[in-house]
Scaffold this motif. Structure first.
Motif, short mmCIF file in Angstrom:
data_model
loop_
_atom_site.label_atom_id
_atom_site.label_comp_id
_atom_site.label_asym_id
_atom_site.label_seq_id
_atom_site.Cartn_x
_atom_site.Cartn_y
_atom_site.Cartn_z
N VAL A 200 55.83 6.55 44.74
CA VAL A 200 54.37 6.61 44.76
C VAL A 200 53.83 5.20 44.56
N LYS A 201 52.98 4.77 45.47
CA LYS A 201 52.38 3.44 45.38
C LYS A 201 50.87 3.60 45.29
N GLU A 202 50.29 2.97 44.28
CA GLU A 202 48.84 3.08 44.10
C GLU A 202 48.13 2.25 45.16
N ARG A 203 47.05 2.82 45.69
CA ARG A 203 46.26 2.09 46.69
C ARG A 203 45.45 1.00 46.01
N THR A 204 45.37 -0.15 46.68
CA THR A 204 44.67 -1.31 46.13
C THR A 204 43.38 -1.57 46.87
N THR A 205 42.33 -1.87 46.14
CA THR A 205 41.06 -2.21 46.76
C THR A 205 41.17 -3.56 47.47
N THR A 206 40.79 -3.59 48.76
CA THR A 206 40.83 -4.86 49.49
C THR A 206 39.44 -5.30 49.94
N PHE A 207 38.52 -4.34 50.09
CA PHE A 207 37.16 -4.65 50.54
C PHE A 207 36.15 -3.79 49.81
N LEU A 208 34.90 -4.21 49.87
CA LEU A 208 33.81 -3.44 49.30
C LEU A 208 32.81 -3.08 50.40
N ILE A 209 32.11 -1.98 50.19
CA ILE A 209 30.96 -1.64 51.04
C ILE A 209 29.80 -1.50 50.07
N ASN A 210 28.70 -2.16 50.38
CA ASN A 210 27.53 -2.14 49.51
C ASN A 210 26.65 -0.96 49.88
N ILE A 211 26.41 -0.06 48.93
CA ILE A 211 25.47 1.05 49.17
C ILE A 211 24.47 1.10 48.03
N GLY A 212 23.23 0.90 48.36
CA GLY A 212 22.18 0.94 47.34
C GLY A 212 22.48 -0.01 46.21
N GLN A 213 22.57 0.54 45.00
CA GLN A 213 22.83 -0.28 43.81
C GLN A 213 24.31 -0.39 43.49
N GLY A 214 25.16 0.23 44.31
CA GLY A 214 26.58 0.27 43.99
C GLY A 214 27.47 -0.23 45.10
N TYR A 215 28.77 -0.06 44.87
CA TYR A 215 29.79 -0.53 45.80
C TYR A 215 30.82 0.55 46.01
N VAL A 216 31.27 0.66 47.25
CA VAL A 216 32.36 1.57 47.58
C VAL A 216 33.60 0.70 47.73
N TYR A 217 34.65 1.04 47.00
CA TYR A 217 35.91 0.30 47.09
C TYR A 217 36.75 0.95 48.18
N ILE A 218 37.22 0.14 49.14
CA ILE A 218 38.11 0.68 50.17
C ILE A 218 39.39 -0.14 50.21
N ASN A 219 40.46 0.51 50.70
CA ASN A 219 41.72 -0.22 50.83
C ASN A 219 41.90 -0.64 52.29
N ASN A 220 43.04 -1.29 52.55
CA ASN A 220 43.24 -1.83 53.90
C ASN A 220 43.53 -0.76 54.95
N GLN A 221 43.61 0.50 54.55
CA GLN A 221 43.76 1.59 55.53
C GLN A 221 42.45 2.35 55.71
N GLY A 222 41.39 1.86 55.09
CA GLY A 222 40.09 2.49 55.25
C GLY A 222 39.84 3.68 54.35
N TYR A 223 40.70 3.87 53.35
CA TYR A 223 40.48 4.96 52.40
C TYR A 223 39.46 4.55 51.36
N ILE A 224 38.57 5.46 51.02
CA ILE A 224 37.58 5.22 49.98
C ILE A 224 38.25 5.56 48.65
N LEU A 225 38.34 4.54 47.78
CA LEU A 225 39.07 4.71 46.53
C LEU A 225 38.14 5.07 45.37
N GLU A 226 36.95 4.45 45.37
CA GLU A 226 36.08 4.62 44.22
C GLU A 226 34.67 4.16 44.59
N VAL A 227 33.68 4.71 43.89
CA VAL A 227 32.31 4.23 44.01
C VAL A 227 31.95 3.72 42.63
N SER A 228 31.44 2.49 42.57
CA SER A 228 31.19 1.87 41.27
C SER A 228 29.96 0.98 41.32
N SER A 229 29.40 0.70 40.15
CA SER A 229 28.28 -0.25 40.10
C SER A 229 28.82 -1.66 39.92
#
Length: 149
Positions: free
Chosen positions: A1-30
């Motif tokens: 099992v390998k944990e997915r790593t955040t490689t990019f962010l997407i800015n939405i409103g006041q927060g950020y969506v963390y995505i990995n290099n395969q386009g999976y959404i990992l987390e939404v955070s401020s």
């Protein structure tokens, strides 16, 4: 099992969506991580929830973004990139926010050569806000920098 790593962010409103290099959404955070933001995506904001993936058009563009990231990394300018605009697949844009510059890359071909020019112009035009154009036919034209006045 390998944990997915955040490689990019997407800015939405006041927060950020963390995505990995395969386009999976990992987390939404401020919390804004020190990673490039991807702008110009077309995945619906309602679909940007952990566990989902970006839509197919965005995933195809992500392939080019990963090549941009890798060539920027090998040219030691990845840490200068604050944003990558994927709204036009024929003209990807890299934003160097801290240096107040935008580089127009074209469609993602010849990235190694284009990134060499971008790096050289970043060094040459340090402290000057403006635009770097490498979205041209490098066989017949020279890349150029246009200072913003």
């Amino acid at each position: 099992v390998k944990e997915r790593t955040t490689t990019f962010l997407i800015n939405i409103g006041q927060g950020y969506v963390y995505i990995n290099n395969q386009g999976y959404i990992l987390e939404v955070s401020s919390e804004k991580l020190e990673l490039p933001i991807i702008s110009g995506y077309i995945t619906a904001n309602a679909d940007l929830i952990p566990g989902n993936r970006l839509n197919n058009d965005d995933l195809e563009k992500l392939e080019v973004v990963l090549k941009i990231r890798d060539t920027a990394k090998s040219n030691e300018i990845l840490n200068l990139i604050t944003e990558i605009d994927i709204s036009d697949e024929d003209n990807y844009k890299i934003i160097f926010g801290n240096d107040d510059k935008v580089a127009y890359l074209g469609d993602g071909t010849n990235l190694s050569t284009k990134m060499l020019y971008v790096k050289a112009m970043l060094e040459q035009e340090q402290g000057k806000p403006g635009e770097i154009f490498v979205n041209i036919d490098l066989n017949t034209e020279y890349p150029f920098f246009r200072e913003r006045v």
